[in-house]
Scaffold this active site. Structure first.
Site, mmCIF file in Angstrom:
data_model
loop_
_atom_site.group_PDB
_atom_site.id
_atom_site.type_symbol
_atom_site.label_atom_id
_atom_site.label_comp_id
_atom_site.label_asym_id
_atom_site.label_seq_id
_atom_site.Cartn_x
_atom_site.Cartn_y
_atom_site.Cartn_z
ATOM 1 N N GLY A 204 -7.124 -4.842 2.842
ATOM 2 C CA GLY A 204 -7.394 -5.459 1.548
ATOM 3 C C GLY A 204 -7.808 -4.473 0.478
ATOM 4 O O GLY A 204 -8.118 -4.866 -0.637
ATOM 5 N N GLY B 38 -5.935 -2.742 -1.101
ATOM 6 C CA GLY B 38 -4.960 -2.937 -2.178
ATOM 7 C C GLY B 38 -4.984 -4.352 -2.737
ATOM 8 O O GLY B 38 -4.160 -4.697 -3.591
ATOM 9 N N GLY C 77 0.818 -1.217 0.000
ATOM 10 C CA GLY C 77 0.000 0.000 0.000
ATOM 11 C C GLY C 77 0.843 1.254 0.000
ATOM 12 O O GLY C 77 2.082 1.217 0.047
ATOM 13 N N SER C 78 0.130 2.393 -0.028
ATOM 14 C CA SER C 78 0.808 3.675 -0.216
ATOM 15 C C SER C 78 1.422 4.225 1.075
ATOM 16 O O SER C 78 2.195 5.187 1.017
ATOM 17 C CB SER C 78 -0.190 4.684 -0.794
ATOM 18 O OG SER C 78 -1.312 4.792 0.064
ATOM 19 N N THR C 79 1.084 3.661 2.222
ATOM 20 C CA THR C 79 1.682 4.125 3.477
ATOM 21 C C THR C 79 2.943 3.328 3.783
ATOM 22 O O THR C 79 4.014 3.904 4.041
ATOM 23 C CB THR C 79 0.666 4.010 4.642
ATOM 24 O OG1 THR C 79 -0.584 4.537 4.209
ATOM 25 C CG2 THR C 79 1.136 4.780 5.871
ATOM 26 N N GLY D 276 -0.055 -1.449 6.188
ATOM 27 C CA GLY D 276 -1.055 -0.395 6.295
ATOM 28 C C GLY D 276 -2.391 -0.986 6.697
ATOM 29 O O GLY D 276 -2.503 -2.182 6.986
ATOM 30 N N ALA D 277 -3.420 -0.157 6.715
ATOM 31 C CA ALA D 277 -4.782 -0.630 7.011
ATOM 32 C C ALA D 277 -5.769 0.350 6.394
ATOM 33 O O ALA D 277 -5.430 1.510 6.140
ATOM 34 C CB ALA D 277 -4.995 -0.714 8.518
ATOM 35 N N ASP D 278 -6.958 -0.139 6.147
ATOM 36 C CA ASP D 278 -7.996 0.730 5.578
ATOM 37 C C ASP D 278 -8.845 1.379 6.666
ATOM 38 O O ASP D 278 -9.307 2.503 6.519
ATOM 39 C CB ASP D 278 -8.867 -0.085 4.620
ATOM 40 C CG ASP D 278 -8.036 -0.612 3.465
ATOM 41 O OD1 ASP D 278 -7.386 0.202 2.797
ATOM 42 O OD2 ASP D 278 -7.994 -1.838 3.265
ATOM 43 N N GLU E 281 -1.271 -10.839 3.124
ATOM 44 C CA GLU E 281 -1.037 -9.991 4.306
ATOM 45 C C GLU E 281 -1.434 -10.727 5.589
ATOM 46 O O GLU E 281 -0.739 -10.649 6.599
ATOM 47 C CB GLU E 281 -1.831 -8.681 4.180
ATOM 48 C CG GLU E 281 -1.241 -7.739 3.149
ATOM 49 C CD GLU E 281 -2.093 -6.512 2.885
ATOM 50 O OE1 GLU E 281 -1.532 -5.508 2.431
ATOM 51 O OE2 GLU E 281 -3.312 -6.546 3.111
HETATM 52 C C1 5RP Z 1 -3.562 -3.779 0.887
HETATM 53 C C2 5RP Z 1 -3.927 -3.228 2.201
HETATM 54 C C3 5RP Z 1 -3.361 -1.912 2.560
HETATM 55 O O1 5RP Z 1 -2.577 -2.068 3.670
HETATM 56 C C4 5RP Z 1 -4.479 -0.957 2.844
HETATM 57 O O2 5RP Z 1 -5.305 -0.928 1.704
HETATM 58 C C5 5RP Z 1 -3.964 0.423 3.160
HETATM 59 O O3 5RP Z 1 -3.357 0.983 2.038
HETATM 60 P P1 5RP Z 1 -2.881 2.492 2.006
HETATM 61 O O4 5RP Z 1 -1.748 2.608 2.949
HETATM 62 O O5 5RP Z 1 -2.497 2.695 0.555
HETATM 63 O O6 5RP Z 1 -4.053 3.359 2.382
HETATM 64 O O7 5RP Z 1 -4.625 -3.822 2.988
HETATM 65 O O8 5RP Z 1 -4.215 -5.004 0.651
#
Ligand code: 5RP
Length: 224
Positions: free
Chosen positions: A95, A97, A27-29, A82-84, A103
């Site tokens: 998820g 991403g 993910g982007s973080t 990361g996490a949503d 994960e």
């Molecule tokens: C990927 C994930 C990511 O960790 C989640 O989507 C957070 O991504 P981001 O840091 O880009 O907001 O679960 O499957």
């Protein structure tokens, strides 16, 4: 403007020690974590990464971070991901991403799990973010229909070009939308009983430390 993802992502590197096996999220973080780890490796830090997606593996390889597959490590010292969404009870949705299955397998094998997030990810209850289900392509419509019979709305994830999104495992994603998960444990049990759902994005009781980057530049550490 403060880059909340960057400050949280980079902060997590402070937990990484010489010689560790490190789970690398997607993910982007966590992107910023991996960039920083790449710098540290260039400066002499020795670690072995376990990537949770092909995207992450490509980034790590470019930075010279040595990788092993999950099969080739006995245990992972620390995983940074990361996490949503995440609640104060350390329950989260992941998820967004599409990497939820790998994960979760990597998180399960890890002694310590750290999530890096911006403050908008901290929520009181789960469900504003769609809940991803990784499903077997064979019969995915049956899964969608059986959920709908119970009043659960799920949409098939597609790419920008409208083609069906496929995970690194060759599966599809159904995203449960318009649903709050006030009792996520019950949901986890319920979804585990549906044949064809390989994994779901509720991560309950995995994360040990949440590193939250704030708009004012502060970093909040939330520990179990
Ligand atoms: C990927 C994930 C990511 O960790 C989640 O989507 C957070 O991504 P981001 O840091 O880009 O907001 O679960 O499957």
């Amino acid at each position: 403007m403060v880059n909340q993802k960057k400050i949280a992502g980079e902060k997590a590197c402070e937990w990484v020690e010489y010689g560790m096996v490190v789970g690398l999220g997607t993910g982007s973080t966590v992107y910023y974590t991996i960039e920083k780890l790449g710098e540290l490796v260039q400066q002499g830090l020795k670690i072995t990464g376990v990537a949770t997606s092909e995207q992450t593996a490509r980034q790590a390889e470019k930075l010279g971070i040595p990788l092993k597959s999950l099969n080739d490590v006995v245990e992972i010292d620390i995983t940074i991901d990361g996490a949503d969404e995440v609640t104060g009870a350390f329950q989260g949705i992941k998820g967004g991403g599409g990497a939820l299955l790998r994960e979760k397998m990597v998180a399960e094998a890890s002694r310590l799990n750290i999530w890096v997030v911006g403050e908008e990810k901290l929520v009181d209850s789960l469900g504003n973010f769609p809940l991803p289900l990784e499903v077997i392509p064979f019969g995915w419509k049956q899964i969608k229909r059986s959920l709908e019979k119970e009043g659960i709305q799920a949409t098939l994830r597609t790419q920008q070009n409208k083609e069906i999104y496929q995970t690194n495992n060759g599966n599809y994603i159904l995203d449960i939308v318009n649903q709050t998960f006030t009792n996520p444990i019950k949901w986890q049990e319920k979804l585990a009983q549906v044949p064809g759902i390989v994994e779901q994005g509720l991560f309950l009781n995995y994360v040990d430390i949440i590193i939250c980057g704030k708009a004012d530049g502060e970093i909040e550490l939330i520990k179990k």
